[in-house]
Design an enzyme around this catalytic site. Sequence first.
Site, short mmCIF file in Angstrom:
data_model
loop_
_atom_site.label_atom_id
_atom_site.label_comp_id
_atom_site.label_asym_id
_atom_site.label_seq_id
_atom_site.Cartn_x
_atom_site.Cartn_y
_atom_site.Cartn_z
N ASP A 163 0.79 -1.25 0.00
CA ASP A 163 0.00 0.00 0.00
C ASP A 163 0.82 1.29 0.00
O ASP A 163 0.49 2.24 0.72
CB ASP A 163 -0.96 0.02 1.20
CG ASP A 163 -1.98 -1.12 1.15
OD1 ASP A 163 -1.87 -1.98 0.27
OD2 ASP A 163 -2.88 -1.14 1.99
N ASP B 249 -4.56 -0.79 -1.66
CA ASP B 249 -5.88 -0.58 -1.11
C ASP B 249 -6.71 -0.02 -2.28
O ASP B 249 -6.29 0.96 -2.92
CB ASP B 249 -5.73 0.48 0.01
CG ASP B 249 -6.62 0.23 1.20
OD1 ASP B 249 -7.03 -0.93 1.42
OD2 ASP B 249 -6.91 1.21 1.91
N HIS C 13 -10.30 7.20 1.25
CA HIS C 13 -8.90 7.09 0.81
C HIS C 13 -8.81 5.97 -0.21
O HIS C 13 -9.63 5.05 -0.21
CB HIS C 13 -7.99 6.79 2.01
CG HIS C 13 -8.31 5.48 2.66
ND1 HIS C 13 -9.32 5.34 3.59
CD2 HIS C 13 -7.79 4.24 2.47
CE1 HIS C 13 -9.40 4.08 3.96
NE2 HIS C 13 -8.49 3.38 3.29
N LYS D 236 -6.94 -5.06 -3.10
CA LYS D 236 -7.80 -5.57 -2.01
C LYS D 236 -8.62 -4.44 -1.44
O LYS D 236 -8.34 -3.26 -1.68
CB LYS D 236 -6.97 -6.30 -0.96
CG LYS D 236 -5.68 -5.58 -0.59
CD LYS D 236 -5.78 -4.80 0.66
CE LYS D 236 -4.53 -4.02 0.97
NZ LYS D 236 -4.77 -2.94 1.90
N HIS E 90 -10.44 0.86 -2.91
CA HIS E 90 -11.80 0.95 -2.39
C HIS E 90 -12.78 1.57 -3.39
O HIS E 90 -12.45 2.55 -4.07
CB HIS E 90 -11.82 1.82 -1.14
CG HIS E 90 -11.05 1.27 0.02
ND1 HIS E 90 -11.10 -0.04 0.41
CD2 HIS E 90 -10.20 1.88 0.90
CE1 HIS E 90 -10.33 -0.22 1.47
NE2 HIS E 90 -9.75 0.93 1.78
N CYS F 13 -2.37 -2.63 7.49
CA CYS F 13 -2.18 -3.56 6.39
C CYS F 13 -0.88 -4.36 6.48
O CYS F 13 -0.85 -5.53 6.11
CB CYS F 13 -2.32 -2.82 5.07
SG CYS F 13 -4.03 -2.25 4.86
#
Length: 195
Positions: free
Chosen positions: A10, A52, A71, A96, A54, A135
């Site tokens: 990340d 990450d 974020h 993810k 999202h 993470c």
Amino acid sequence: MAKAALLVVDVQNDFFPGGALPVPHADAMIPDLDRVISAFADAGLPVFFTRDWHPVNHCSFKALGGPWPPHCVQGTPGAEIHKSIPMPAGSQLVSKGDDPDRDAYSGFQGTDLADRLGKLGVTDVYIGGLAVEYCVRTTTKDALLDGFAAHVIVDCVGGLEVRKGDSAAALREMEDSGASTVTSSEVIALVGAQQ
Ligand code: VGL
Ligand code: ZN
């Protein structure tokens, strides 16, 4: 024979100073991390980047009752890998946290990362990136649960420190779970010697 892979967790714009969920001083580790990435690439060893990733309506966002400001929203500049951290040719990307209804901190959760590592014959994962309490911690613990030896590169991680001491506690928790801690210099020497 041991076979190493590097997991870079990340390292996205939103987790750096100026981003939506910044890890204080995260840019300080970039030179060391870049050297480690180059060492793995030069040795022909696998390099994985998790991100990450999202949707706008992710359950971890405050507006939906979660703990975080929005974020790493898919397709936005904040979700891009930091431009000072080059991804070597052939490196693999693992996304993810893309299910709106599930929080997913670990790079192994809801992904095929374990399969991809297994197919490459990887035994040992070296882990750096952000954030060490979230993470990095969960990715490290899942690596151990999946049967990999896990090594946290201590000078290549950074913490959000929502509460003071969280980062140190996370490092202890990973060690208690069976992870080892190493420095970037140690990893670079080790990977160089394997060539
Ligand atoms: C992370 C908080 C929220 C991380 C991701 O990458 O550690 N932390 N989403
Ligand atoms: Zn997130």
